[in-house]
Design a protein around this motif. Structure first.
Motif, PDB file in Angstrom:
ATOM      1  N   LEU A 160      -5.566 -16.145  12.680  1.00 31.26           N
ATOM      2  CA  LEU A 160      -4.960 -14.676  12.839  1.00 31.26           C
ATOM      3  C   LEU A 160      -4.242 -13.983  11.945  1.00 31.26           C
ATOM      4  O   LEU A 160      -4.073 -12.850  11.582  1.00 31.26           O
ATOM      5  CB  LEU A 160      -4.098 -14.782  14.527  1.00 31.26           C
ATOM      6  CG  LEU A 160      -4.929 -15.044  15.519  1.00 31.26           C
ATOM      7  CD1 LEU A 160      -4.105 -15.010  16.827  1.00 31.26           C
ATOM      8  CD2 LEU A 160      -5.927 -13.675  15.636  1.00 31.26           C
ATOM      9  N   TYR A 161      -3.295 -15.091  11.402  1.00 30.67           N
ATOM     10  CA  TYR A 161      -2.192 -14.575  10.140  1.00 30.67           C
ATOM     11  C   TYR A 161      -3.138 -14.243   9.188  1.00 30.67           C
ATOM     12  O   TYR A 161      -2.619 -13.346   8.241  1.00 30.67           O
ATOM     13  CB  TYR A 161      -1.170 -15.844   9.955  1.00 30.67           C
ATOM     14  CG  TYR A 161      -0.113 -15.995  11.060  1.00 30.67           C
ATOM     15  CD1 TYR A 161       1.056 -15.543  10.907  1.00 30.67           C
ATOM     16  CD2 TYR A 161      -0.170 -17.047  11.860  1.00 30.67           C
ATOM     17  CE1 TYR A 161       1.791 -15.576  11.849  1.00 30.67           C
ATOM     18  CE2 TYR A 161       0.668 -17.334  13.126  1.00 30.67           C
ATOM     19  CZ  TYR A 161       1.799 -16.748  12.946  1.00 30.67           C
ATOM     20  OH  TYR A 161       2.865 -16.721  13.736  1.00 30.67           O
ATOM     21  N   ALA A 162      -4.188 -15.109   8.853  1.00 37.18           N
ATOM     22  CA  ALA A 162      -4.821 -14.920   7.445  1.00 37.18           C
ATOM     23  C   ALA A 162      -5.753 -13.781   7.417  1.00 37.18           C
ATOM     24  O   ALA A 162      -5.411 -12.830   6.663  1.00 37.18           O
ATOM     25  CB  ALA A 162      -6.057 -16.180   7.465  1.00 37.18           C
ATOM     26  N   GLN A 163      -6.089 -12.953   8.828  1.00 34.46           N
ATOM     27  CA  GLN A 163      -6.734 -11.929   8.642  1.00 34.46           C
ATOM     28  C   GLN A 163      -6.008 -10.685   8.812  1.00 34.46           C
ATOM     29  O   GLN A 163      -6.104  -9.636   8.205  1.00 34.46           O
ATOM     30  CB  GLN A 163      -7.648 -11.974  10.195  1.00 34.46           C
ATOM     31  CG  GLN A 163      -8.914 -12.855   9.956  1.00 34.46           C
ATOM     32  CD  GLN A 163      -9.517 -12.829   8.934  1.00 34.46           C
ATOM     33  OE1 GLN A 163     -10.158 -11.484   8.290  1.00 34.46           O
ATOM     34  NE2 GLN A 163      -9.756 -13.798   7.967  1.00 34.46           N
ATOM     35  N   GLY A 164      -4.726 -10.994   9.134  1.00 35.39           N
ATOM     36  CA  GLY A 164      -3.741  -9.812   9.093  1.00 35.39           C
ATOM     37  C   GLY A 164      -3.247  -9.628   7.611  1.00 35.39           C
ATOM     38  O   GLY A 164      -3.089  -8.526   7.232  1.00 35.39           O
ATOM     39  N   ALA A 165      -3.193 -10.695   7.089  1.00 34.89           N
ATOM     40  CA  ALA A 165      -2.772 -10.707   5.407  1.00 34.89           C
ATOM     41  C   ALA A 165      -3.774  -9.919   4.803  1.00 34.89           C
ATOM     42  O   ALA A 165      -3.756  -9.080   3.850  1.00 34.89           O
ATOM     43  CB  ALA A 165      -2.687 -12.080   5.176  1.00 34.89           C
ATOM     44  N   ARG A 166      -5.233 -10.150   5.094  1.00 33.86           N
ATOM     45  CA  ARG A 166      -6.201  -9.664   4.369  1.00 33.86           C
ATOM     46  C   ARG A 166      -6.317  -8.045   4.824  1.00 33.86           C
ATOM     47  O   ARG A 166      -6.450  -7.277   3.776  1.00 33.86           O
ATOM     48  CB  ARG A 166      -7.796 -10.269   4.993  1.00 33.86           C
ATOM     49  CG  ARG A 166      -9.001  -9.345   4.775  1.00 33.86           C
ATOM     50  CD  ARG A 166     -10.027  -9.877   5.464  1.00 33.86           C
ATOM     51  NE  ARG A 166     -10.105  -9.795   6.788  1.00 33.86           N
ATOM     52  CZ  ARG A 166     -10.379  -8.395   7.358  1.00 33.86           C
ATOM     53  NH1 ARG A 166     -10.781  -7.344   6.815  1.00 33.86           N
ATOM     54  NH2 ARG A 166     -10.441  -8.396   8.719  1.00 33.86           N
ATOM     55  N   GLN A 217      -1.057 -21.448   3.678  1.00 31.71           N
ATOM     56  CA  GLN A 217      -2.234 -21.409   2.609  1.00 31.71           C
ATOM     57  C   GLN A 217      -3.262 -20.786   3.199  1.00 31.71           C
ATOM     58  O   GLN A 217      -3.956 -20.462   2.050  1.00 31.71           O
ATOM     59  CB  GLN A 217      -2.370 -23.190   2.524  1.00 31.71           C
ATOM     60  CG  GLN A 217      -1.447 -24.118   1.996  1.00 31.71           C
ATOM     61  CD  GLN A 217      -1.655 -25.679   2.249  1.00 31.71           C
ATOM     62  OE1 GLN A 217      -2.756 -26.062   1.893  1.00 31.71           O
ATOM     63  NE2 GLN A 217      -0.944 -25.937   3.027  1.00 31.71           N
ATOM     64  N   ALA A 218      -3.635 -20.465   4.258  1.00 34.69           N
ATOM     65  CA  ALA A 218      -4.613 -19.738   4.492  1.00 34.69           C
ATOM     66  C   ALA A 218      -4.496 -18.187   4.192  1.00 34.69           C
ATOM     67  O   ALA A 218      -5.362 -17.473   3.725  1.00 34.69           O
ATOM     68  CB  ALA A 218      -4.894 -19.888   6.407  1.00 34.69           C
ATOM     69  N   VAL A 219      -3.124 -17.802   4.159  1.00 35.34           N
ATOM     70  CA  VAL A 219      -3.052 -16.416   3.876  1.00 35.34           C
ATOM     71  C   VAL A 219      -3.136 -16.398   2.386  1.00 35.34           C
ATOM     72  O   VAL A 219      -3.864 -15.459   1.902  1.00 35.34           O
ATOM     73  CB  VAL A 219      -1.472 -16.030   4.336  1.00 35.34           C
ATOM     74  CG1 VAL A 219      -0.929 -14.884   3.395  1.00 35.34           C
ATOM     75  CG2 VAL A 219      -1.195 -15.914   5.804  1.00 35.34           C
ATOM     76  N   ARG A 220      -2.641 -17.348   1.716  1.00 32.55           N
ATOM     77  CA  ARG A 220      -2.996 -17.216   0.460  1.00 32.55           C
ATOM     78  C   ARG A 220      -4.434 -17.206  -0.055  1.00 32.55           C
ATOM     79  O   ARG A 220      -4.829 -16.534  -1.052  1.00 32.55           O
ATOM     80  CB  ARG A 220      -2.205 -18.328  -0.348  1.00 32.55           C
ATOM     81  CG  ARG A 220      -2.363 -18.842  -2.020  1.00 32.55           C
ATOM     82  CD  ARG A 220      -1.800 -17.352  -2.569  1.00 32.55           C
ATOM     83  NE  ARG A 220      -0.423 -17.448  -2.577  1.00 32.55           N
ATOM     84  CZ  ARG A 220       0.480 -16.471  -2.912  1.00 32.55           C
ATOM     85  NH1 ARG A 220      -0.016 -15.318  -3.324  1.00 32.55           N
ATOM     86  NH2 ARG A 220       1.844 -16.513  -2.937  1.00 32.55           N
ATOM     87  N   GLU A 221      -5.124 -18.122   0.512  1.00 26.06           N
ATOM     88  CA  GLU A 221      -6.734 -17.958   0.443  1.00 26.06           C
ATOM     89  C   GLU A 221      -7.434 -16.507   0.483  1.00 26.06           C
ATOM     90  O   GLU A 221      -7.970 -16.258  -0.043  1.00 26.06           O
ATOM     91  CB  GLU A 221      -7.346 -18.961   0.979  1.00 26.06           C
ATOM     92  CG  GLU A 221      -6.728 -20.318   1.155  1.00 26.06           C
ATOM     93  CD  GLU A 221      -7.767 -21.452   1.754  1.00 26.06           C
ATOM     94  OE1 GLU A 221      -8.603 -21.018   2.675  1.00 26.06           O
ATOM     95  OE2 GLU A 221      -7.614 -22.551   1.644  1.00 26.06           O
ATOM     96  N   GLN A 222      -6.815 -15.703   1.492  1.00 26.79           N
ATOM     97  CA  GLN A 222      -7.184 -14.570   1.826  1.00 26.79           C
ATOM     98  C   GLN A 222      -6.802 -13.450   0.822  1.00 26.79           C
ATOM     99  O   GLN A 222      -7.662 -12.484   0.542  1.00 26.79           O
ATOM    100  CB  GLN A 222      -6.811 -13.908   3.100  1.00 26.79           C
ATOM    101  CG  GLN A 222      -7.547 -14.691   4.101  1.00 26.79           C
ATOM    102  CD  GLN A 222      -8.945 -14.236   4.359  1.00 26.79           C
ATOM    103  OE1 GLN A 222      -9.361 -13.061   4.061  1.00 26.79           O
ATOM    104  NE2 GLN A 222      -9.843 -15.108   4.888  1.00 26.79           N
ATOM    105  N   VAL A 223      -5.444 -13.600   0.478  1.00 28.08           N
ATOM    106  CA  VAL A 223      -4.977 -12.529  -0.327  1.00 28.08           C
ATOM    107  C   VAL A 223      -4.894 -12.968  -2.026  1.00 28.08           C
ATOM    108  O   VAL A 223      -4.989 -11.918  -2.838  1.00 28.08           O
ATOM    109  CB  VAL A 223      -3.591 -12.235  -0.300  1.00 28.08           C
ATOM    110  CG1 VAL A 223      -3.359 -11.733   1.318  1.00 28.08           C
ATOM    111  CG2 VAL A 223      -2.481 -13.404  -0.397  1.00 28.08           C
TER     112      VAL A 223
END
Length: 626
Positions: A160-166, A217-223
């Motif tokens: 959820l955080y990762a997709q929000g960052a995307r 780390q998941a956010v970083r992978e997305q952005v």
């Protein structure tokens, strides 16, 4: 006194130097920190009201703005009410409009990704299901008992955080900030108070930090590696069993290699006096400085910092801090940064920190408002109200309290010829009374200085020590009566609390009873105790301070205890002794017969009742109609 630009350039040089967070270049060191407003649409869409709020603050000169707690999980993780949401692509267009508005004013904007975790109520979730948390049953200062997050749910929460960052990157935000502060979900995993898990996400600091680090780390992978990622955290929870400062600092070092900046706060809603400081300014600043000693990434400091700009300039110059965040201060005056740059420091509306803004959404489900800024949340309408009048008029305003001052300033800005008359020898009305006790003396005194500076800037003719008769009103095109309220129901021989505080004249008796259930009663009791009197605060109700918000009431009660004021409730009016009367007041009836609703109007608390918020609102918007 207004400084020259050259003097100011030297005085605040460090604060106005460009800065960087990762690859994001910022024009200065000022950050508008996130504050929940409820200005989004009911479904969480970023609509016109929210966009105008941010546009105005970007126009005011701040380098970086951070959105309020933007929901990545509308189902069970949104703040009560209607925050912004980023949990679905259908909200991209509003978010893109928000970004463009801020960029057009020359500022950068980050979105704060947020999940409430246990700090939520079942009634605020979709489907009326319990909120979620690392451990079941541990409730917060507000909310209902949460259920425990199952191990198999954790990857979905991280996503959820990762997709929000995307989505944030795709719609043009300059950065994302993960909200790991103030007792929300990321912080709940980190805190030993709220995380009693026995799997790989609980126990040791390393395990309690695992969820947050995996989110980062998941956010970083997305952005990607070059998109700035900020992390906001409470580096300490100052209550029994909460996150220790030692663990908080160690966690900052764990985060360092994954993030581009740390936004440092402390506390949660179980320790609201720390989280939302009322006094003194800068009480959270030492946390940021401690973090800065241990990490190499930029650090943002918070905590009523508008009062400490000279000190903060030195801190930034010395490398003890990188950025200065202002939250409530930006509600009170969106142009703080630009006014500071120009040296117009006397013309800044400085936040009083009475927390009426926060309490409106936290306890009453209302939009965030400000007792000293009537334009907040109505920025577009206020801009229209400031336009020059088609026909300049002669305007008389009677009473120089907050309603009268607001009306006079706006009417003069609009091109009217304004005379402001006050029977006392000073402007301020009841503000003079509220400034007597130490608790708000500096804040209210500074606000009165603001009014004096603005009255001078706008060319208002101010006549002090002047009584007005109905005959004196002849020759004016418009008359606004802002004479406020008067004492009501006081027994014979009682001292009026407002007059006593305004005059700074205590009764001679060494033992005094203040009778009332109002905030004024609390101010009166505090001031009398400061004068060395033995004070009893007698309330006719089951509590005291009923006309103020919970946080202010609790704060004042704490100060009463420190001053050894005896508080008794459910009491009749005292029949003997020295009594200071501080009950509800009645509307002033000065020249009531002249009020015709056409040329002569009542405004302020005389017209609509209430206190400071109602006075400033009424004064400003009444002048907009002249």
């Amino acid at each position: 006194m207004t400084s020259t630009l050259s003097e100011l350039a030297e005085k605040h040089a460090a604060l106005f130097q460009p800065g960087r967070i990762g690859r994001m270049a910022l024009k200065n060191r000022f950050v508008q920190s996130p504050i929940f407003t409820q200005y989004a649409e009911v479904d969480g869409y970023a609509g016109p009201r929210l966009i105008e709020y941010f546009r105005e603050r970007a126009r005011g000169g701040v380098g970086l703005l951070i959105t309020e707690n933007t929901s990545v999980d509308w189902q069970v993780g949104r703040t009560v009410g209607h925050p912004i949401r980023i949990d679905h692509d259908r909200y991209r267009s509003g978010l893109a409009d928000l970004v463009e508005a801020v960029h057009n004013e020359g500022a950068k904007i980050a979105v704060q990704l947020h999940h409430t975790g246990r700090q939520n109520s079942q009634g605020n979730t979709e489907g009326n299901v319990p909120p979620i948390a690392p451990t079941a049953g541990i409730t917060s200062a507000f909310g209902t008992a949460p259920r425990a997050i199952e191990l198999e749910e954790i990857p979905g929460l991280i996503n959820l955080y990762a997709q929000g960052a995307r989505r944030a990157k795709e719609v043009g935000f300059d950065a994302v900030e993960l909200h790991g502060a103030h007792g929300y979900l990321l912080g709940q995993f980190l805190s030993p108070k709220t995380n009693k898990r026995t799997d790989g996400y609980g126990g040791s600091l390393e395990n309690r930090a695992r969820f947050a680090l995996e989110v980062v780390q998941a956010v970083r992978e997305q952005v990607g590696p070059d998109f700035p990622v900020l992390y906001r955290l409470s580096v300490e929870e100052p209550y029994e069993g909460g996150l220790s400062l030692e663990d908080g600092l160690a966690f900052c070092q764990m985060l360092e290699k994954y993030v581009d900046a740390l936004d440092v706060s402390a506390g949660n809603y179980d320790t609201a006096d720390v989280l939302l400081p009322m006094v003194p300014p800068g009480n959270l600043l030492h946390y940021a400085k401690e973090v800065k000693k241990r990490v190499s990434v930029p650090v943002i400091g918070v905590g009523r910092l508008v009062w400490l700009l000279d000190e903060l300039n030195n801190d930034v110059a010395a490398g003890e801090l990188d950025f200065v965040a202002m939250g409530r201060a930006g509600l009170a005056d969106p142009a703080i940064v630009e006014k500071t740059r120009r040296g117009d420091t006397s013309n800044i509306r400085r936040c009083l920190a009475v927390n009426e803004c926060i309490s409106r959404w936290m306890f009453n489900g209302q939009h965030t408002q400000c007792v000293i800024n009537p334009a907040l949340s109505q920025e577009k309408r206020a801009a229209e109200a400031r336009r020059l009048a088609v026909l300049a008029k002669r305007v008389l305003i009677v009473g120089a309290g907050p309603a009268g001052c607001e009306a006079a300033i706006l009417a003069a800005e609009r091109g009217h010829e304004v005379t402001l008359v006050e029977r006392e020898q000073e402007i301020g009305g009841q503000l003079r009374a509220w400034s007597a006790a130490e608790v708000l003396n500096k804040e209210i005194s500074t606000f009165l200085e603001f009014y004096r500076a603005e009255l001078q800037r706008t060319g208002v003719e101010v006549r002090l020590g002047t009584e007005i008769t109905e005959a004196d009103m002849n020759g004016y095109d418009k008359v606004l009566l802002a004479t406020g309220t008067k004492s009501s129901g006081a027994p014979k021989g009682a001292v009026d609390a407002v007059q006593m505080l305004a005059d700074r004249r205590a009764p001679e008796s060494q033992e005094v009873t203040v009778h009332g259930d109002t905030e004024t009663a609390m101010f009166a009791a505090l001031w009398l105790a400061e004068q060395g009197r033995k004070v009893t605060l007698s309330s006719p109700s089951a509590d005291v301070g009923l006309d103020t918000n919970d946080m202010q009431r609790n704060h004042l009660n704490g100060l009463l205890a420190v001053r050894n004021v005896t508080v008794i409730t459910d009491q009749p009016a005292p029949a003997s002794g020295t009594v200071v009367w501080a009950q509800d007041r009645a509307a002033s009836d000065v020249m009531a017969a002249a009020v015709d609703g056409d040329r002569v109007h009542s405004i302020g608390t005389r017209f609509r009742g209430g206190r400071m918020y109602e006075a400033t609102q009424s004064g400003f918007w009444a002048a907009a109609e002249v």
